[in-house]
Design an enzyme around this catalytic site. Structure first.
Site, PDB file in Angstrom:
ATOM      1  N   ASN A   9       0.882  -1.174   0.000  1.00 20.12           N
ATOM      2  CA  ASN A   9       0.000   0.000   0.000  1.00 20.12           C
ATOM      3  C   ASN A   9       0.918   1.222   0.000  1.00 20.12           C
ATOM      4  O   ASN A   9       1.413   1.638   1.046  1.00 20.12           O
ATOM      5  CB  ASN A   9      -0.885  -0.046   1.251  1.00 20.12           C
ATOM      6  CG  ASN A   9      -1.803   1.154   1.357  1.00 20.12           C
ATOM      7  OD1 ASN A   9      -1.797   2.038   0.493  1.00 20.12           O
ATOM      8  ND2 ASN A   9      -2.588   1.207   2.420  1.00 20.12           N
ATOM      9  N   ARG A  93      -2.690  -2.097  -3.257  1.00 18.59           N
ATOM     10  CA  ARG A  93      -3.841  -1.217  -3.065  1.00 18.59           C
ATOM     11  C   ARG A  93      -3.661  -0.036  -4.016  1.00 18.59           C
ATOM     12  O   ARG A  93      -2.647   0.659  -3.975  1.00 18.59           O
ATOM     13  CB  ARG A  93      -3.882  -0.707  -1.643  1.00 18.59           C
ATOM     14  CG  ARG A  93      -5.048   0.209  -1.438  1.00 18.59           C
ATOM     15  CD  ARG A  93      -5.046   0.782  -0.070  1.00 18.59           C
ATOM     16  NE  ARG A  93      -6.274   1.539   0.112  1.00 18.59           N
ATOM     17  CZ  ARG A  93      -6.653   2.033   1.254  1.00 18.59           C
ATOM     18  NH1 ARG A  93      -5.936   1.854   2.317  1.00 18.59           N
ATOM     19  NH2 ARG A  93      -7.772   2.721   1.344  1.00 18.59           N
ATOM     20  N   HIS A 209     -17.027   4.578   7.720  1.00 17.95           N
ATOM     21  CA  HIS A 209     -15.577   4.346   7.809  1.00 17.95           C
ATOM     22  C   HIS A 209     -14.963   5.636   8.336  1.00 17.95           C
ATOM     23  O   HIS A 209     -14.782   6.604   7.595  1.00 17.95           O
ATOM     24  CB  HIS A 209     -15.015   3.982   6.424  1.00 17.95           C
ATOM     25  CG  HIS A 209     -13.526   3.809   6.423  1.00 17.95           C
ATOM     26  ND1 HIS A 209     -12.914   2.588   6.278  1.00 17.95           N
ATOM     27  CD2 HIS A 209     -12.517   4.710   6.573  1.00 17.95           C
ATOM     28  CE1 HIS A 209     -11.601   2.744   6.339  1.00 17.95           C
ATOM     29  NE2 HIS A 209     -11.329   4.016   6.510  1.00 17.95           N
ATOM     30  N   LEU A 210     -14.665   5.654   9.635  1.00 15.80           N
ATOM     31  CA  LEU A 210     -14.228   6.892  10.284  1.00 15.80           C
ATOM     32  C   LEU A 210     -12.792   6.763  10.774  1.00 15.80           C
ATOM     33  O   LEU A 210     -12.528   6.194  11.841  1.00 15.80           O
ATOM     34  CB  LEU A 210     -15.153   7.212  11.467  1.00 15.80           C
ATOM     35  CG  LEU A 210     -16.674   7.168  11.176  1.00 15.80           C
ATOM     36  CD1 LEU A 210     -17.458   7.388  12.459  1.00 15.80           C
ATOM     37  CD2 LEU A 210     -17.057   8.192  10.121  1.00 15.80           C
ATOM     38  N   GLY A 211     -11.853   7.235   9.967  1.00 16.00           N
ATOM     39  CA  GLY A 211     -10.446   7.264  10.362  1.00 16.00           C
ATOM     40  C   GLY A 211      -9.943   8.677  10.166  1.00 16.00           C
ATOM     41  O   GLY A 211     -10.726   9.629  10.237  1.00 16.00           O
ATOM     42  N   GLY A 213      -8.980   9.699   7.331  1.00 13.18           N
ATOM     43  CA  GLY A 213      -9.864   9.905   6.186  1.00 13.18           C
ATOM     44  C   GLY A 213     -11.200   9.303   6.583  1.00 13.18           C
ATOM     45  O   GLY A 213     -11.234   8.244   7.209  1.00 13.18           O
ATOM     46  N   ARG A 242      -8.963  17.415   6.486  1.00 12.85           N
ATOM     47  CA  ARG A 242      -9.645  17.801   5.238  1.00 12.85           C
ATOM     48  C   ARG A 242     -11.011  18.404   5.521  1.00 12.85           C
ATOM     49  O   ARG A 242     -11.693  17.995   6.458  1.00 12.85           O
ATOM     50  CB  ARG A 242      -9.839  16.577   4.332  1.00 12.85           C
ATOM     51  CG  ARG A 242      -8.545  16.044   3.790  1.00 12.85           C
ATOM     52  CD  ARG A 242      -8.800  14.828   2.913  1.00 12.85           C
ATOM     53  NE  ARG A 242      -7.908  13.743   3.270  1.00 12.85           N
ATOM     54  CZ  ARG A 242      -8.127  12.458   3.008  1.00 12.85           C
ATOM     55  NH1 ARG A 242      -9.237  12.089   2.392  1.00 12.85           N
ATOM     56  NH2 ARG A 242      -7.261  11.547   3.362  1.00 12.85           N
ATOM     57  N   MET A 285      -8.431  12.380  16.979  1.00 12.83           N
ATOM     58  CA  MET A 285      -9.631  12.316  17.811  1.00 12.83           C
ATOM     59  C   MET A 285      -9.314  12.101  19.291  1.00 12.83           C
ATOM     60  O   MET A 285      -9.950  12.682  20.163  1.00 12.83           O
ATOM     61  CB  MET A 285     -10.532  11.195  17.268  1.00 12.83           C
ATOM     62  CG  MET A 285     -11.905  11.187  17.822  1.00 12.83           C
ATOM     63  SD  MET A 285     -12.741  12.784  17.728  1.00 12.83           S
ATOM     64  CE  MET A 285     -13.701  12.641  16.259  1.00 12.83           C
ATOM     65  N   ARG A 286      -8.284  11.290  19.579  1.00 11.85           N
ATOM     66  CA  ARG A 286      -7.944  11.054  20.993  1.00 11.85           C
ATOM     67  C   ARG A 286      -7.511  12.347  21.671  1.00 11.85           C
ATOM     68  O   ARG A 286      -7.883  12.611  22.812  1.00 11.85           O
ATOM     69  CB  ARG A 286      -6.812  10.020  21.098  1.00 11.85           C
ATOM     70  CG  ARG A 286      -7.294   8.605  20.913  1.00 11.85           C
ATOM     71  CD  ARG A 286      -6.138   7.681  20.664  1.00 11.85           C
ATOM     72  NE  ARG A 286      -5.486   8.022  19.399  1.00 11.85           N
ATOM     73  CZ  ARG A 286      -4.666   7.200  18.736  1.00 11.85           C
ATOM     74  NH1 ARG A 286      -4.407   6.028  19.232  1.00 11.85           N
ATOM     75  NH2 ARG A 286      -4.126   7.564  17.600  1.00 11.85           N
ATOM     76  N   GLY A 329     -10.303   3.588  12.530  1.00  9.86           N
ATOM     77  CA  GLY A 329      -9.747   4.040  13.816  1.00  9.86           C
ATOM     78  C   GLY A 329     -10.755   4.653  14.773  1.00  9.86           C
ATOM     79  O   GLY A 329     -10.859   4.236  15.933  1.00  9.86           O
ATOM     80  N   GLU A 332     -14.096   2.239  15.199  1.00  7.28           N
ATOM     81  CA  GLU A 332     -13.896   1.024  15.993  1.00  7.28           C
ATOM     82  C   GLU A 332     -13.604   1.309  17.457  1.00  7.28           C
ATOM     83  O   GLU A 332     -13.895   0.487  18.319  1.00  7.28           O
ATOM     84  CB  GLU A 332     -12.711   0.215  15.419  1.00  7.28           C
ATOM     85  CG  GLU A 332     -13.013  -0.399  14.074  1.00  7.28           C
ATOM     86  CD  GLU A 332     -11.765  -0.901  13.351  1.00  7.28           C
ATOM     87  OE1 GLU A 332     -10.791  -1.296  14.025  1.00  7.28           O
ATOM     88  OE2 GLU A 332     -11.772  -0.884  12.108  1.00  7.28           O
TER      89      GLU A 332
HETATM   90  P1  ADP Z   1      -6.255   6.346   8.631  1.00  4.83           P
HETATM   91  O1  ADP Z   1      -6.073   4.862   8.309  1.00  4.83           O
HETATM   92  O2  ADP Z   1      -7.311   7.026   7.796  1.00  4.83           O
HETATM   93  O3  ADP Z   1      -4.980   7.116   8.724  1.00  4.83           O
HETATM   94  P2  ADP Z   1      -7.208   5.338  11.192  1.00  4.83           P
HETATM   95  O4  ADP Z   1      -8.278   4.428  10.696  1.00  4.83           O
HETATM   96  O5  ADP Z   1      -5.967   4.725  11.727  1.00  4.83           O
HETATM   97  O6  ADP Z   1      -6.832   6.428  10.108  1.00  4.83           O
HETATM   98  O7  ADP Z   1      -7.854   6.267  12.317  1.00  4.83           O
HETATM   99  C1  ADP Z   1      -7.135   7.266  12.961  1.00  4.83           C
HETATM  100  C2  ADP Z   1      -8.080   8.016  13.885  1.00  4.83           C
HETATM  101  O8  ADP Z   1      -8.608   7.069  14.852  1.00  4.83           O
HETATM  102  C3  ADP Z   1      -7.411   9.129  14.685  1.00  4.83           C
HETATM  103  O9  ADP Z   1      -8.242  10.278  14.725  1.00  4.83           O
HETATM  104  C4  ADP Z   1      -7.311   8.527  16.079  1.00  4.83           C
HETATM  105  O10 ADP Z   1      -7.348   9.496  17.092  1.00  4.83           O
HETATM  106  C5  ADP Z   1      -8.571   7.696  16.112  1.00  4.83           C
HETATM  107  N1  ADP Z   1      -8.511   6.716  17.215  1.00  4.83           N
HETATM  108  C6  ADP Z   1      -7.711   5.646  17.345  1.00  4.83           C
HETATM  109  N2  ADP Z   1      -7.906   5.059  18.551  1.00  4.83           N
HETATM  110  C7  ADP Z   1      -8.850   5.787  19.182  1.00  4.83           C
HETATM  111  C8  ADP Z   1      -9.501   5.703  20.449  1.00  4.83           C
HETATM  112  N3  ADP Z   1      -9.204   4.744  21.329  1.00  4.83           N
HETATM  113  N4  ADP Z   1     -10.454   6.627  20.739  1.00  4.83           N
HETATM  114  C9  ADP Z   1     -10.749   7.604  19.877  1.00  4.83           C
HETATM  115  N5  ADP Z   1     -10.180   7.734  18.664  1.00  4.83           N
HETATM  116  C10 ADP Z   1      -9.250   6.847  18.324  1.00  4.83           C
END
Ligand code: ADP
Length: 397
Positions: A9, A93, A209-211, A213, A242, A285-286, A329, A332
């Protein structure tokens, strides 16, 4: 034995890899890792399937700063960890498949030539995706390679959901349509839903799908009907840095009144906005949850609110809602965000059990009450496994 599957990837500044072994069931993860910061201060790290760190080292200071070198470094490490087994296939990917690629494809010279034509659609990602394919074709000429596309899953969107209200001829000529992204994640979720909930798998499900991105998709019987990302991964939800959807006239305003250049506007829209821009604190987010800054809280609520609005729109596109799935991220791991979203969707029949929601687990699980009209699930995504499955299927075909 030729039974290993290498997943690549490659992004603009990093190359991630996963190494799987073929089994009689799903491929089994052995190792994953990455070279990051390729052009600044490249660092290699790798873990085994249990998450134990096996490597964490800087690349030699005098080594070339290039994707090619990073790839060779990573391959050397992989070669030292194969236990005498050989690669059966390499799966890539690929962010953009354009008009031509609506499913995974075995890579050959003709496919590479077609992929070169997608560069104008994904100028940042496509060259990074294509470079390693070419390098690996000469480094490992006997190992077949397969490309898997993040846009492919969304080609089932009805035509009307793929169009912008632009003059049709211009839009088609330029490939300006709602391509959608994160398709391999949605496809993985759709592939496991039948084991989790038949009603969700065969019915109307919205996946979040909340990461860093973030996007959402409405699935009807596992097929995408509408997704929030569009021509690029900028449309839809606000993300870590973004903007998500904006009134396009804002861009005109920045150009005409602030005389901002294309590069400055790109940096603003992709790197300085979203949760970071709203909070002024962080894109993570953390860190937003940990901050006492009122704007950090506002950013979290803003994000939740936009997700809620999109659930309404996506549910309308599939004429109702049987299930809601959270993944990636934030999806989940962030029970607080999930609760904010779900509690604002009570009117739609979403009723979660707060104590179940707050529990942690790496497994798919239901967080809604038994009598909730809409079933709500947390399902860990696995894009790499989806690519590994595709790669094996492609070479078997
Ligand atoms: P990407 O793959 O798009 O870079 P991820 O799917 O790894 O992103 O998600 C990253 C996001 O998930 C960050 O905003 C991070 O703070 C959040 N995250 C990861 N673990 C936790 C948690 N325990 N509580 C809240 N947010 C979390």
């Amino acid at each position: 034995m030729n039974d290993l599957i290498l997943i690549i990837n490659a992004g603009s500044s990093s190359i991630k890899f996963s190494l799987f072994a073929q089994t009689s069931a799903d491929p089994e993860l052995l190792y994953k890792g990455q070279v990051e910061g390729i052009y600044v201060d490249p660092q290699f790290s790798a873990k085994n399937a249990a998450g134990d760190k096996l490597a964490d080292e800087k690349l030699p200071a005098d080594s070339p700063r290039s994707h090619d070198y990073a790839l060779r470094y990573l391959l050397d490490w992989v070669n030292g960890h194969t236990d005498g087994r050989k690669l059966a296939v390499i799966g890539h990917r690929v962010v953009h498949g354009g008009f031509n690629f609506t499913q995974p494809v075995r890579i050959d010279a003709q496919v590479l030539a077609e992929l070169d034509k997608t560069v104008s659609l994904a100028p940042l990602h496509a060259p990074a995706n294509i470079g390693p394919m070419k390098a690996l074709a000469s480094l490992l000429p006997d190992v077949p390679q397969v490309a898997c596309f993040d846009t492919a899953f969304h080609r089932t969107q009805p035509e009307i959901n793929q169009l912008y209200a632009l003059p049709v001829e211009l839009a088609e000529r330029e490939g300006i349509r709602r391509w959608g992204f994160h398709g391999l994640s949605y496809e993985y979720i759709a592939s496991v839903l039948p084991q989790i909930d038949q009603r969700a798998a065969n019915g109307r499900t919205v996946v979040c799908h909340l990461g860093n991105g973030a996007s959402m998709a409405a699935l009807d019987q596992g097929k995408c009907v509408l997704t929030t990302m569009g021509f690029t991964a900028l449309e839809g939800l606000p993300m870590g840095t973004r903007t998500g959807s904006l009134d396009p006239a804002i861009v005109l305003h920045l150009m005409t009144h602030l005389k901002m250049t294309t590069a400055e506007i790109e940096t603003l829209l992709y790197k300085e906005s979203g949760l970071l821009g709203l909070s002024g604190v962080s894109s993570d987010m953390r860190e937003l949850h940990a901050s006492k800054e009122p704007r950090a809280r506002m950013a979290v609520e803003y994000f939740a609110n936009r997700i809620v609005q999109q659930v309404g729109s996506l549910a309308a596109s599939i004429q109702g809602l049987d299930a809601l799935v959270f993944t990636a991220g934030i999806g989940e791991n962030d029970d607080e965000l999930r609760a904010l979203v779900c509690n604002a969707l009570r009117w739609l029949g979403v009723d979660i059990d707060e104590s179940v929601n707050a529990k942690r687990s790496g497994e798919p699980r239901r967080i809604s009450r038994a009598d909730s009209k809409v079933a709500v699930y947390v399902v860990p995504t696995n894009e790499e496994l989806m690519i590994a499955r595709h790669a094996l299927r492609c070479i078997a075909a």
